[in-house]
Design a protein around this motif. Structure first.
Motif, mmCIF file in Angstrom:
data_model
loop_
_atom_site.group_PDB
_atom_site.id
_atom_site.type_symbol
_atom_site.label_atom_id
_atom_site.label_comp_id
_atom_site.label_asym_id
_atom_site.label_seq_id
_atom_site.Cartn_x
_atom_site.Cartn_y
_atom_site.Cartn_z
ATOM 1 N N TRP A 149 0.841 -1.212 0.000
ATOM 2 C CA TRP A 149 0.000 0.000 0.000
ATOM 3 C C TRP A 149 0.870 1.254 0.000
ATOM 4 C CZ3 TRP A 149 -0.698 4.169 3.281
ATOM 5 C CH2 TRP A 149 -1.840 4.945 3.060
ATOM 6 N N VAL A 150 1.900 1.263 0.831
ATOM 7 C CA VAL A 150 2.804 2.412 0.905
ATOM 8 C C VAL A 150 3.500 2.648 -0.436
ATOM 9 C CG1 VAL A 150 4.976 3.222 1.931
ATOM 10 C CG2 VAL A 150 3.174 2.291 3.394
ATOM 11 N N MET A 151 3.859 1.579 -1.122
ATOM 12 C CA MET A 151 4.585 1.709 -2.384
ATOM 13 C C MET A 151 3.738 2.339 -3.477
ATOM 14 S SD MET A 151 7.653 0.983 -1.958
ATOM 15 C CE MET A 151 8.094 1.137 -3.681
ATOM 16 N N TYR A 152 2.411 2.269 -3.333
ATOM 17 C CA TYR A 152 1.583 2.937 -4.347
ATOM 18 C C TYR A 152 1.785 4.443 -4.302
ATOM 19 C CZ TYR A 152 -2.237 4.487 -7.251
ATOM 20 O OH TYR A 152 -2.951 5.105 -8.254
ATOM 21 N N ASP A 153 2.006 5.005 -3.121
ATOM 22 C CA ASP A 153 2.293 6.438 -3.002
ATOM 23 C C ASP A 153 3.616 6.761 -3.698
ATOM 24 O OD1 ASP A 153 2.012 9.105 -2.156
ATOM 25 O OD2 ASP A 153 1.080 8.450 -0.300
ATOM 26 N N TRP A 154 4.596 5.888 -3.509
ATOM 27 C CA TRP A 154 5.868 5.999 -4.225
ATOM 28 C C TRP A 154 5.623 5.993 -5.727
ATOM 29 C CZ3 TRP A 154 11.272 5.343 -2.693
ATOM 30 C CH2 TRP A 154 12.139 5.008 -3.735
ATOM 31 N N ALA A 155 4.670 5.149 -6.168
ATOM 32 C CA ALA A 155 4.403 4.973 -7.597
ATOM 33 C C ALA A 155 3.749 6.195 -8.227
ATOM 34 C CB ALA A 155 3.510 3.739 -7.796
ATOM 35 N N MET A 166 4.780 -0.127 -12.575
ATOM 36 C CA MET A 166 5.612 -1.142 -11.939
ATOM 37 C C MET A 166 5.445 -1.158 -10.415
ATOM 38 S SD MET A 166 7.160 -2.923 -14.210
ATOM 39 C CE MET A 166 8.383 -3.735 -13.186
ATOM 40 N N PHE A 167 5.442 0.032 -9.796
ATOM 41 C CA PHE A 167 5.372 0.076 -8.339
ATOM 42 C C PHE A 167 3.941 -0.016 -7.812
ATOM 43 C CE2 PHE A 167 9.574 2.047 -9.095
ATOM 44 C CZ PHE A 167 10.336 1.168 -8.330
ATOM 45 N N SER A 168 2.949 -0.064 -8.717
ATOM 46 C CA SER A 168 1.569 -0.326 -8.310
ATOM 47 C C SER A 168 1.279 -1.816 -8.248
ATOM 48 C CB SER A 168 0.589 0.326 -9.295
ATOM 49 O OG SER A 168 0.721 1.718 -9.313
ATOM 50 N N LEU A 169 2.071 -2.613 -8.963
ATOM 51 C CA LEU A 169 1.795 -4.045 -9.063
ATOM 52 C C LEU A 169 1.742 -4.761 -7.710
ATOM 53 C CD1 LEU A 169 3.839 -5.069 -12.245
ATOM 54 C CD2 LEU A 169 1.359 -4.800 -12.007
ATOM 55 N N PRO A 170 2.654 -4.439 -6.759
ATOM 56 C CA PRO A 170 2.551 -5.135 -5.458
ATOM 57 C C PRO A 170 1.189 -4.965 -4.792
ATOM 58 C CG PRO A 170 4.669 -4.026 -5.645
ATOM 59 C CD PRO A 170 3.857 -3.587 -6.824
ATOM 60 N N LEU A 171 0.617 -3.760 -4.869
ATOM 61 C CA LEU A 171 -0.699 -3.522 -4.277
ATOM 62 C C LEU A 171 -1.778 -4.290 -5.032
ATOM 63 C CD1 LEU A 171 -2.519 -2.016 -2.275
ATOM 64 C CD2 LEU A 171 -2.612 -0.124 -3.898
ATOM 65 N N PHE A 172 -1.739 -4.241 -6.358
ATOM 66 C CA PHE A 172 -2.761 -4.917 -7.151
ATOM 67 C C PHE A 172 -2.710 -6.441 -6.971
ATOM 68 C CE2 PHE A 172 -2.423 -1.167 -10.329
ATOM 69 C CZ PHE A 172 -3.241 -0.407 -9.519
ATOM 70 N N ARG A 173 -1.517 -6.960 -6.720
ATOM 71 C CA ARG A 173 -1.379 -8.407 -6.574
ATOM 72 C C ARG A 173 -1.747 -8.891 -5.179
ATOM 73 N NH1 ARG A 173 4.474 -9.010 -9.736
ATOM 74 N NH2 ARG A 173 3.633 -9.038 -11.867
ATOM 75 N N ARG A 174 -1.463 -8.105 -4.155
ATOM 76 C CA ARG A 174 -1.635 -8.570 -2.781
ATOM 77 C C ARG A 174 -3.023 -8.261 -2.211
ATOM 78 N NH1 ARG A 174 2.378 -10.895 -0.339
ATOM 79 N NH2 ARG A 174 1.156 -10.821 1.586
ATOM 80 N N VAL A 175 -3.639 -7.203 -2.671
ATOM 81 C CA VAL A 175 -4.913 -6.780 -2.076
ATOM 82 C C VAL A 175 -6.062 -7.151 -3.013
ATOM 83 C CG1 VAL A 175 -6.229 -4.855 -1.124
ATOM 84 C CG2 VAL A 175 -3.735 -4.879 -0.934
ATOM 85 N N LYS A 176 -7.041 -7.846 -2.481
ATOM 86 C CA LYS A 176 -8.199 -8.270 -3.261
ATOM 87 C C LYS A 176 -9.463 -7.607 -2.725
ATOM 88 C CE LYS A 176 -5.448 -11.020 -5.468
ATOM 89 N NZ LYS A 176 -4.987 -10.650 -6.821
ATOM 90 N N ASP A 177 -10.397 -7.379 -3.623
ATOM 91 C CA ASP A 177 -11.674 -6.788 -3.227
ATOM 92 C C ASP A 177 -12.490 -7.776 -2.409
ATOM 93 O OD1 ASP A 177 -11.585 -4.176 -4.300
ATOM 94 O OD2 ASP A 177 -11.948 -4.951 -6.310
ATOM 95 N N LYS A 178 -13.267 -7.224 -1.484
ATOM 96 C CA LYS A 178 -14.146 -8.040 -0.658
ATOM 97 C C LYS A 178 -15.580 -7.544 -0.825
ATOM 98 C CE LYS A 178 -10.513 -8.629 2.830
ATOM 99 N NZ LYS A 178 -10.122 -8.367 4.244
ATOM 100 N N LYS A 179 -16.506 -8.474 -0.846
ATOM 101 C CA LYS A 179 -17.909 -8.096 -0.957
ATOM 102 C C LYS A 179 -18.350 -7.403 0.324
ATOM 103 C CE LYS A 179 -22.471 -9.931 -2.088
ATOM 104 N NZ LYS A 179 -23.262 -11.131 -2.429
ATOM 105 N N THR A 180 -18.938 -6.216 0.202
ATOM 106 C CA THR A 180 -19.296 -5.441 1.393
ATOM 107 C C THR A 180 -20.788 -5.184 1.540
ATOM 108 O OG1 THR A 180 -18.953 -3.382 0.158
ATOM 109 C CG2 THR A 180 -17.078 -4.248 1.395
ATOM 110 N N GLY A 181 -21.598 -5.623 0.601
ATOM 111 C CA GLY A 181 -23.023 -5.358 0.711
ATOM 112 C C GLY A 181 -23.674 -5.258 -0.656
ATOM 113 N N PRO A 182 -24.906 -4.784 -0.702
ATOM 114 C CA PRO A 182 -25.623 -4.699 -1.976
ATOM 115 C C PRO A 182 -24.979 -3.685 -2.917
ATOM 116 C CG PRO A 182 -26.832 -3.559 -0.241
ATOM 117 C CD PRO A 182 -25.718 -4.293 0.428
#
Length: 423
Positions: A9-15, A192-208
């Motif tokens: 997540w922190v690296m996305y700011d770097w990106a 390139m520096f966004s890839l770690p966030l996109f790979r590690r964090v997945k969306d979760k169902k939160t409601g309707p």
């Protein structure tokens, strides 16, 4: 808290800070004046058109922000939308390699798309913090992301400065080729520096799920509800109006400084180098202003920083030499981060502690709308008078009005109002 996920997540700011430094502040404004708007009658008109582009971009972002905030809060697609907006900004940055002489309309269009991608992505990036980090760690992790953004954006800006100023070192035929590579480097760096966030964090169902129109209604109804509620806090309201003025002056200086320096005859390499100085000077002086606020009080330290900004604008009106721009860049670095962090800290004390997200969301949206005014005034004054020097001088009004309104704010009373309303 998953440390690797938080690091991603922190690296996305770097990106994405590469876009803020190279595209918004340093390289692109000069390219816009020298290349994209080279067919316009004079550089002053190019400067004004760049200001108009900034205003249009901020207007669109301001309208989108409440909608995106509602989507971030009520959908399970934060990472998906972050990815989509990031790709929009990345693609817009890459497409600048196709902008040639006289293509100022294309350049403006691409910059607007890039700004939407950058700011829109940040809405979902910020929202992920609550999902990934427990409450007692959020201040530290948020600050860490901000610091990494400063460093990441600064590092790439240094590389791009070398590409443009010392193009022969890299076997390039001219500085324009170095500039095009700089635009491409922003896209590559961001991706390139966004890839770690996109790979590690997945969306979760939160409601309707809701339709876009429903998200739009939710977003703007929340803003309107906060606007009505804020009248219960008179000192907060006074401070907010003051903030709109002086923050608009600060943001206009950030976005217009480089193209203004180009118009008055300063060299490209010097302009970019000066902004590198601003970037790195800002890190220690932001921390220093925090200490000053502890010693002298936050309001007095904010007065000091805004007073320095008044002197910066006046000195900028008379500026003619390269060394003067370097001096101003250093001074801006001294007060830029400090003024913004102290202003945010003051605001946090005036809002009810049980509704910080609501009021900070309102601050974000309202300040984006107010940020339209500064570049617009700069551009209109420049076009009307034929002098961007008068456009930069007009920014004095934003700081003086902000200081006068700030003087009318009673911080102690405002804090009591926030506590009383909460009770």
């Amino acid at each position: 808290m998953d440390r690797q996920t938080v690091r991603a997540w922190v690296m996305y700011d770097w990106a994405n800070s590469a876009f803020a430094t190279t595209m918004m502040a340093a390289v692109l404004p000069i390219f816009y004046s020298d290349v994209a708007a080279s067919t316009l009658p004079n550089e002053q008109m190019a400067t004004s058109y760049w200001g108009m582009t900034q205003s249009i971009a901020m207007l669109i972002v301001a309208v989108l922000t409440p909608i995106l905030g509602a989507i971030a809060d009520y959908s399970g697609f934060k990472v998906l939308f972050l990815r989509l907006f990031s790709y929009l900004g990345i693609l817009a940055s890459l497409c600048f390699v196709f902008v040639g002489n006289g293509d100022y309309l294309l350049a403006s269009f691409l910059f607007i798309l890039g700004t939407i991608g950058f700011s829109g992505g940040n809405a979902f990036y910020d929202a992920l913090l609550n999902d990934l980090v427990e409450p007692d760690k959020r201040d530290f992790i948020s600050s860490k992301g901000f610091a990494f953004g400063y460093i990441g954006g600064g590092v790439l800006l240094v590389v791009n400065l070398m590409l443009i100023q010392n193009y022969s070192w890299f076997g390039l035929p001219d500085s324009l080729t170095g500039t095009y590579i700089s635009f491409a480097s922003v896209a590559v760096w961001w991706y390139m520096f966004s890839l770690p966030l996109f790979r590690r964090v997945k969306d979760k169902k939160t409601g309707p799920r809701h339709k876009l129109g429903e998200y739009t209604a939710i977003g703007f109804s929340r803003i309107w509800s906060t606007f009505k509620r804020i009248k219960q806090y008179p000192e907060l309201l006074k401070y907010l109006i003051a903030y709109w003025f002086f923050n608009d002056g600060i943001s206009t200086i950030i976005t217009m400084a480089t193209i203004y320096g180009k118009e008055i005859g300063l060299g490209t390499s010097h302009l970019i180098a000066a902004l590198v100085i601003t970037q790195f000077v800002g890190i220690p002086f932001t921390l220093l202003f925090g200490k000053i606020a502890e010693r002298l009080g936050s309001k007095l330290s904010l007065y000091i920083s805004l007073g320095i900004y008044v002197l910066i604008v006046i000195f900028g009106y008379f500026m003619t030499e390269t060394w003067q721009f370097y001096a101003l860049a250093f001074i801006v670095g001294m007060v830029q981060g400090g003024s913004q962090s102290i202003a945010r800290s003051i605001y946090s004390r005036l809002v009810p502690s049980d509704r910080p997200a609501e009021f900070f969301g309102f601050l974000s949206v309202s300040s984006k709308f107010s940020a339209i005014v500064g570049p617009f005034v700069f551009s209109v004054v420049g076009l009307a008078t034929g002098s961007s020097r008068l456009g930069i001088l007009a920014l004095v009004v934003f700081f003086i009005v902000g200081i006068v309104l700030l003087a009318k704010v009673n911080l102690q009373k405002g804090a009591l109002e926030a506590e009383a309303a909460q009770a």
